[in-house]
Write a protein that holds these residues in place. Structure first.
Motif, PDB file in Angstrom:
ATOM      1  N   PHE A  52       0.725  -1.131  -0.109  1.00  0.00           N
ATOM      2  CA  PHE A  52      -0.076  -0.216  -0.062  1.00  0.00           C
ATOM      3  C   PHE A  52       0.826   1.205  -0.031  1.00  0.00           C
ATOM      4  N   LEU A  53       0.687   2.103  -1.021  1.00  0.00           N
ATOM      5  CA  LEU A  53       1.435   3.453  -1.076  1.00  0.00           C
ATOM      6  C   LEU A  53       0.483   4.347  -0.943  1.00  0.00           C
ATOM      7  N   THR A  54       0.924   5.317   0.105  1.00  0.00           N
ATOM      8  CA  THR A  54       0.268   6.784   0.085  1.00  0.00           C
ATOM      9  C   THR A  54       1.314   7.865   0.478  1.00  0.00           C
ATOM     10  N   ALA A  55       0.971   9.147   0.134  1.00  0.00           N
ATOM     11  CA  ALA A  55       1.825  10.251   0.216  1.00  0.00           C
ATOM     12  C   ALA A  55       1.589  10.863   1.805  1.00  0.00           C
ATOM     13  N   GLN A  56       2.674  11.042   2.374  1.00  0.00           N
ATOM     14  CA  GLN A  56       2.780  11.761   3.407  1.00  0.00           C
ATOM     15  C   GLN A  56       2.625  13.265   3.422  1.00  0.00           C
TER      16      GLN A  56
END
Length: 308
Positions: A52-56
């Motif tokens: 799972f990839l998400t931006a900070q």
């Protein structure tokens, strides 16, 4: 591509991205430096390769937690991980492909890497016969063509791909992943689950960025024209200056030549006067000596006449 829907939450290795938003269908490469991110990649490779990839929210946060992350991201498949030498150091470069949108419901573990509770997003269906959707796609394509003309860094492949889309959601994802949007604007497009609204949002953002690009291009053009005008003015001044300098040099040379000729003439005249004066003096001395010699001869003749 976006019709998948998973009702059950999944536990999945999670990576927080700095300044990057990944979209479904997007193949992307990025470098990984944090130990937790590398551990999450290893866990994905050891499992089903999903991550799972998400931006900070703040790229300066070194150890982000749940509250530091955007809640909507993308489930991706890890294609390749490699260690590469860059500037004398080894970096980890990963290649992934986005699969579908998903929501981060929570972080269940932070060691040795982030593990997120992930739930796939339900995506609204799109009817390809929707007339408004078709008109919206045509409008977005037209705007993108205008944007592409002011953004020469876009490759022809990207332009051709955009012109080939017939699904508003997929088209919005592809464009957002390939043009110069700020991270919050990219994230805003990612978070829109309605395909038509997503393209509407992207069209508005793209139009704004196209105007910004055109304004920037016009500004660069004006600056370049001013620089050219300044160079032309400097060139003209230099030519005038050179012509003036040549005139001054010619005048100095002519004056020096005239002065030299005058000096030579004066010296010649003075020399002639000196020679004439010397000649007069020599003639005077010679006449004086001849006179004396004549007087002596006369005396001698008188003396010889008396003796006889």
């Amino acid at each position: 591509m976006e019709d998948k829907f998973e009702s059950a939450a999944l536990l999945m290795p999670t990576v927080a991205l700095r300044g990057l938003v990944v979209f479904p269908g997007m193949q992307v490469h990025f470098d990984v430096g944090r130990e937790k991110s590398m551990a999450a990649l290893k866990a994905a490779l050891d499992g089903d390769r999903r991550i799972f990839l998400t931006a900070q929210k703040d790229i300066m946060t070194d150890d982000p937690d749940f509250n530091d992350l955007y809640k909507l991201g993308v489930v991706a498949t890890v294609s390749h991980v490699a260690k590469l030498p860059v500037d004398g150091e080894m970096i980890v470069r990963v290649s992934v492909k986005g699969m579908y949108r998903a929501r981060l419901n929570g972080i269940v573990s932070t060691e040795p890497h982030l593990v997120g509770a992930i739930r796939a997003c339900a995506i609204r269906k799109y009817d390809i016969e929707n007339e408004y959707g078709q008109a919206l796609i045509r409008s977005a394509k037209s705007i993108f063509e205008g944007y592409a003309q002011s953004a020469p860094q876009l490759s022809p492949d990207i332009i051709l791909s955009v012109l080939g889309f017939d699904h508003p959601g997929d088209m919005a994802d592809f464009i957002a992943g390939n043009i110069a949007l700020e991270l919050p604007d990219r994230q805003s497009v990612l978070e829109e689950l309605d395909p038509i609204k997503r393209l509407e949002k992207l069209r508005d953002e793209q139009g704004r960025y196209m105007v910004d690009e055109l304004n920037a291009a016009e500004s660069r053009k004006k600056c370049l024209e001013k620089e050219i005008a300044d160079l032309e003015a400097k060139k003209s001044l230099l030519e005038v200056s050179n012509e003036s300098a040549r005139g001054q040099a010619d005048a100095v040379i002519s004056a020096a030549r005239n002065q030299a000729q005058k000096t030579v003439a004066e010296a010649q005249e003075q020399a002639n006067l000196i020679v004439a004066e010397a000649q007069k003096k020599a003639e005077s001395i010679l006449r004086e000596r001849i006179g004396r010699m004549s007087a002596v001869c006369a005396q001698l003749n008188d003396m010889f006449d008396k003796d006889e």
